[in-house]
Design an enzyme around this catalytic site. Structure first.
Site, PDB file in Angstrom:
ATOM      1  N   GLU A   1      -4.031  -9.701   3.486  1.00 45.62           N
ATOM      2  CA  GLU A   1      -4.787  -9.543   4.736  1.00 45.62           C
ATOM      3  C   GLU A   1      -6.054 -10.387   4.787  1.00 45.62           C
ATOM      4  OE1 GLU A   1      -3.079  -5.339   3.909  1.00 45.62           O
ATOM      5  OE2 GLU A   1      -3.548  -7.168   2.812  1.00 45.62           O
TER       6      GLU A   1
ATOM      7  N   GLU B   1       0.836  -1.212   0.000  1.00 47.08           N
ATOM      8  CA  GLU B   1       0.000   0.000   0.000  1.00 47.08           C
ATOM      9  C   GLU B   1       0.871   1.263   0.000  1.00 47.08           C
ATOM     10  OE1 GLU B   1      -4.138  -0.861   2.172  1.00 47.08           O
ATOM     11  OE2 GLU B   1      -2.415  -1.493   3.363  1.00 47.08           O
TER      12      GLU B   1
END
Length: 224
Positions: A131, A109
């Protein structure tokens, strides 16, 4: 933990944890402060984000998240990271992610928040947002930036299945801008900056930007 090194007018933001590069609350606070320092500095024109370890950044520290006192504390930690990444994106100073090895979760990210992504041409490199495999959604902008880079359909396997990509796969999808030899990685980032190939703004912050692929409100997007 995270070091700031100035080389000419280019700052090198180096992740250098003693064990693994993870985004725990302390690392997030340090990154927050350094991004502010860079923004305020008249001596820095651009930034290269690197790792001094064998990995790039392996994402959030799940153990640290579980040690948070309550859900509100966990939210504040993640929200702070989201805000730091957004400040990088809006800094008006170009950031280049020079990814030497595996970048997962929050590390990936962070790369998406940078204005250019250069990755070492090595078979060991993996990129992704895993995740979901532990019941979480990407919490630091990955759900927003990845579809803006490659479109909704191409982004879904990474967001919903935790698919990991090799450097070649990520380049072919358009997530990466360039592959470089591992020993030439930081030099390649410097060349991109020197040659004016790194705009200091994300494409999606320009007026009229549209996501790749079908329009969000279209029947095709609904089917996807």
């Amino acid at each position: 933990m995270i070091e700031l090194r100035t080389e000419g007018r280019i700052a090198v933001l180096a992740f250098a944890a003693e064990t693994r590069n993870l985004l725990d609350p302390q690392a997030i606070a340090r990154l927050d402060a350094l991004v502010d320092e860079i923004a305020a500095s008249d001596a820095v024109d651009a930034v290269v984000v690197v790792s001094d370890r064998e990995e790039f950044i392996l994402g959030g520290d799940l153990d640290a998240i579980l040690r948070e006192e309550d859900a509100a504390a966990s939210f504040e930690t993640t929200y702070r990271l989201t805000q730091v990444f957004r400040r990088i994106e809006l800094s008006r100073k170009p950031y280049v992610a020079a990814i030497n090895a595996t970048a997962l979760g929050g590390g990936f990210e962070l790369a998406l928040a940078c204005h250019r992504r250069i990755v070492a041409d090595a078979p060991s490199v993996l990129l992704g947002l895993p995740e979901v495999k532990v019941g979480l959604m990407p919490g630091a902008g990955g759900t927003q930036r990845l579809p803006r880079v490659i479109g909704i359909e191409a982004a879904l396997p990474l967001l919903l299945e935790g698919k990991r990509l090799s450097a070649e796969e990520a380049l072919s999808l358009g997530i990466l801008d360039e592959l470089a030899e591992p020993d030439d990685l930081v030099a390649a980032a410097r060349r991109a900056l020197a040659e004016g190939r790194v705009p200091a703004a994300a494409p999606w912050d320009a007026k009229g930007f549209a996501l790749p692929g079908p329009t969000v409100t279209s029947e095709a997007a609904s089917n996807i």
